[in-house]
Scaffold this motif. Structure first.
Motif, PDB file in Angstrom:
ATOM      1  N   TRP A   1      26.236 -15.593   4.089  1.00 22.33           N
ATOM      2  CA  TRP A   1      26.566 -16.419   2.917  1.00 22.33           C
ATOM      3  C   TRP A   1      26.432 -17.910   3.221  1.00 22.33           C
ATOM      4  O   TRP A   1      26.114 -18.712   2.349  1.00 22.33           O
ATOM      5  CB  TRP A   1      27.995 -16.072   2.508  1.00 22.33           C
ATOM      6  N   ASP A  17      36.307 -27.708  -0.331  1.00 23.43           N
ATOM      7  CA  ASP A  17      35.957 -26.495  -1.083  1.00 23.43           C
ATOM      8  C   ASP A  17      36.399 -25.242  -0.340  1.00 23.43           C
ATOM      9  O   ASP A  17      36.868 -24.287  -0.945  1.00 23.43           O
ATOM     10  CB  ASP A  17      34.439 -26.430  -1.292  1.00 23.43           C
ATOM     11  N   TYR A  18      36.166 -25.256   0.975  1.00 21.34           N
ATOM     12  CA  TYR A  18      36.462 -24.082   1.793  1.00 21.34           C
ATOM     13  C   TYR A  18      37.247 -24.507   3.026  1.00 21.34           C
ATOM     14  O   TYR A  18      36.962 -25.553   3.624  1.00 21.34           O
ATOM     15  CB  TYR A  18      35.166 -23.377   2.222  1.00 21.34           C
ATOM     16  N   LYS A  74      29.330 -29.334  -0.981  1.00 23.86           N
ATOM     17  CA  LYS A  74      30.391 -28.478  -0.434  1.00 23.86           C
ATOM     18  C   LYS A  74      31.007 -29.109   0.816  1.00 23.86           C
ATOM     19  O   LYS A  74      30.292 -29.536   1.723  1.00 23.86           O
ATOM     20  CB  LYS A  74      29.840 -27.094  -0.054  1.00 23.86           C
ATOM     21  N   ALA A  99      37.938 -14.102  -6.886  1.00 29.55           N
ATOM     22  CA  ALA A  99      36.484 -13.953  -6.787  1.00 29.55           C
ATOM     23  C   ALA A  99      35.848 -15.141  -6.070  1.00 29.55           C
ATOM     24  O   ALA A  99      34.693 -15.077  -5.675  1.00 29.55           O
ATOM     25  CB  ALA A  99      35.895 -13.812  -8.178  1.00 29.55           C
ATOM     26  N   ASP A 100      36.605 -16.213  -5.904  1.00 26.60           N
ATOM     27  CA  ASP A 100      36.073 -17.397  -5.245  1.00 26.60           C
ATOM     28  C   ASP A 100      36.984 -17.765  -4.077  1.00 26.60           C
ATOM     29  O   ASP A 100      37.740 -18.724  -4.149  1.00 26.60           O
ATOM     30  CB  ASP A 100      36.013 -18.546  -6.269  1.00 26.60           C
ATOM     31  N   MET A 138      41.748 -21.058 -10.073  1.00 27.94           N
ATOM     32  CA  MET A 138      41.132 -20.379  -8.936  1.00 27.94           C
ATOM     33  C   MET A 138      41.351 -18.876  -9.025  1.00 27.94           C
ATOM     34  O   MET A 138      42.400 -18.434  -9.441  1.00 27.94           O
ATOM     35  CB  MET A 138      41.776 -20.869  -7.650  1.00 27.94           C
ATOM     36  N   THR A 139      40.357 -18.114  -8.634  1.00 26.59           N
ATOM     37  CA  THR A 139      40.490 -16.664  -8.702  1.00 26.59           C
ATOM     38  C   THR A 139      40.160 -16.066  -7.347  1.00 26.59           C
ATOM     39  O   THR A 139      39.575 -16.715  -6.482  1.00 26.59           O
ATOM     40  CB  THR A 139      39.481 -16.081  -9.709  1.00 26.59           C
ATOM     41  N   ARG A 151      31.682 -12.180   2.735  1.00 26.45           N
ATOM     42  CA  ARG A 151      30.840 -13.371   2.814  1.00 26.45           C
ATOM     43  C   ARG A 151      30.963 -13.855   4.252  1.00 26.45           C
ATOM     44  O   ARG A 151      32.081 -14.152   4.714  1.00 26.45           O
ATOM     45  CB  ARG A 151      31.379 -14.460   1.899  1.00 26.45           C
ATOM     46  N   ARG A 186      38.717 -19.288  -1.019  1.00 24.19           N
ATOM     47  CA  ARG A 186      38.620 -20.607  -0.399  1.00 24.19           C
ATOM     48  C   ARG A 186      38.791 -20.524   1.112  1.00 24.19           C
ATOM     49  O   ARG A 186      38.406 -21.446   1.821  1.00 24.19           O
ATOM     50  CB  ARG A 186      39.722 -21.511  -0.952  1.00 24.19           C
TER      51      ARG A 186
END
Ligand code: C5P
Length: 240
Positions: free
Chosen positions: A85, A211-212, A180, A4-5, A1-2, A58, A7
């Motif tokens: 987003w 995912d989130y 998702k 840039a993404d 995981m980075t 986002r 969660r």
């Protein structure tokens, strides 16, 4: 995981714009998304959303649209024009409404030459128990209804659902790896549950297939919200 993404979606559950911007100013858009719900949107209107987007966030516009297909399609098109987003609609609005919402975001995003927002469905509100469902004519268990509505959303081309972390494993296996799953009711170990009846830690929710993670008070009401977010991200292997 980075980073840039992200969660974590921080729920900006504030009664006024000043408080929302006060927290947003301290948050790094690379480390979290933000959620604008009905209360804040009603006082702040679209200008707040545009400003959050301009600042690089986002934005999950959590207005849970549920109306006739044409009205929901127009609302989804308007949300897409704001540059958000993620948006959500009630799966209980039925196939025609879900398909109209999906077509509207696809078409509007193409017209605006922007990325298509994720279109997420609400299945069964976690505030409803089996007796509430029976009283509105829904037989069977809440879990069966969640699954039915998630599959309806998927078959109409929606990107995923909001669900409790307790439902994540079931939905992940029923709806596949790309669907998702957005889960509220998240509490880091040792923090207050507030009014959430069933909570899960961030690590456990991700392990269950989320995912989130929608997180409000564990961040917004923390003595140091920036540190609270950093600690949660660290627990997920996302470095600040
Ligand atoms: O403060 P807390 O982390 O409990 O906030 C959770 C957020 O997720 C709130 O914005 C709440 O409205 C939202 N939510 C929820 N349960 C659902 C759907 C949304 O808590 N089933």
């Amino acid at each position: 995981m980075t980073a840039a993404d992200p969660r974590v979606i921080v729920a900006l559950d504030f009664p006024d714009m000043l408080s929302a911007f006060g927290l947003a100013a301290r948050l790094d858009p690379a480390l979290c998304a933000v959620k604008v719900g009905k209360e804040l949107f009603t006082v702040a209107e679209a200008g707040l959303v545009r400003e959050l987007v301009r600042r690089g966030f986002r934005v999950f516009l959590d207005l849970k649209f549920h109306d006739i297909p044409n009205t929901v399609a127009q609302a989804c098109a308007a949300a897409t024009r704001l540059g958000v987003w993620m948006i959500d609609v009630h799966a209980a609005g039925g196939s025609a409404m879900l398909a109209a919402a999906r077509d509207a975001v696809v078409r509007t995003a193409a017209e605006e030459r922007r990325p298509r927002p994720l279109l997420i469905a609400i299945t069964v509100l976690t505030s409803l128990d089996a007796a509430d469902l029976a009283s509105i004519g829904v037989g069977g268990t809440a879990e069966a209804q969640v699954l039915r509505l998630a599959q309806l959303a998927k078959s109409n081309g929606l990107d995923g659902v909001v669900c409790s972390a307790q439902e994540a494993a079931m939905l992940r296996s029923a709806c596949g790896p790309d669907f998702k799953l957005v889960t509220p009711g998240i509490r880091p170990a040792g923090t207050a549950a507030h009014d959430q009846a069933r909570v899960m830690t961030p690590e456990a929710a991700i392990a269950a297939g989320a995912d989130y993670l929608v997180i409000g008070r564990a961040i917004t009401a923390a003595a140091d919200p920036v540190r609270a977010l950093r600690d949660i991200n660290a627990s997920l292997g996302i470095a600040a």
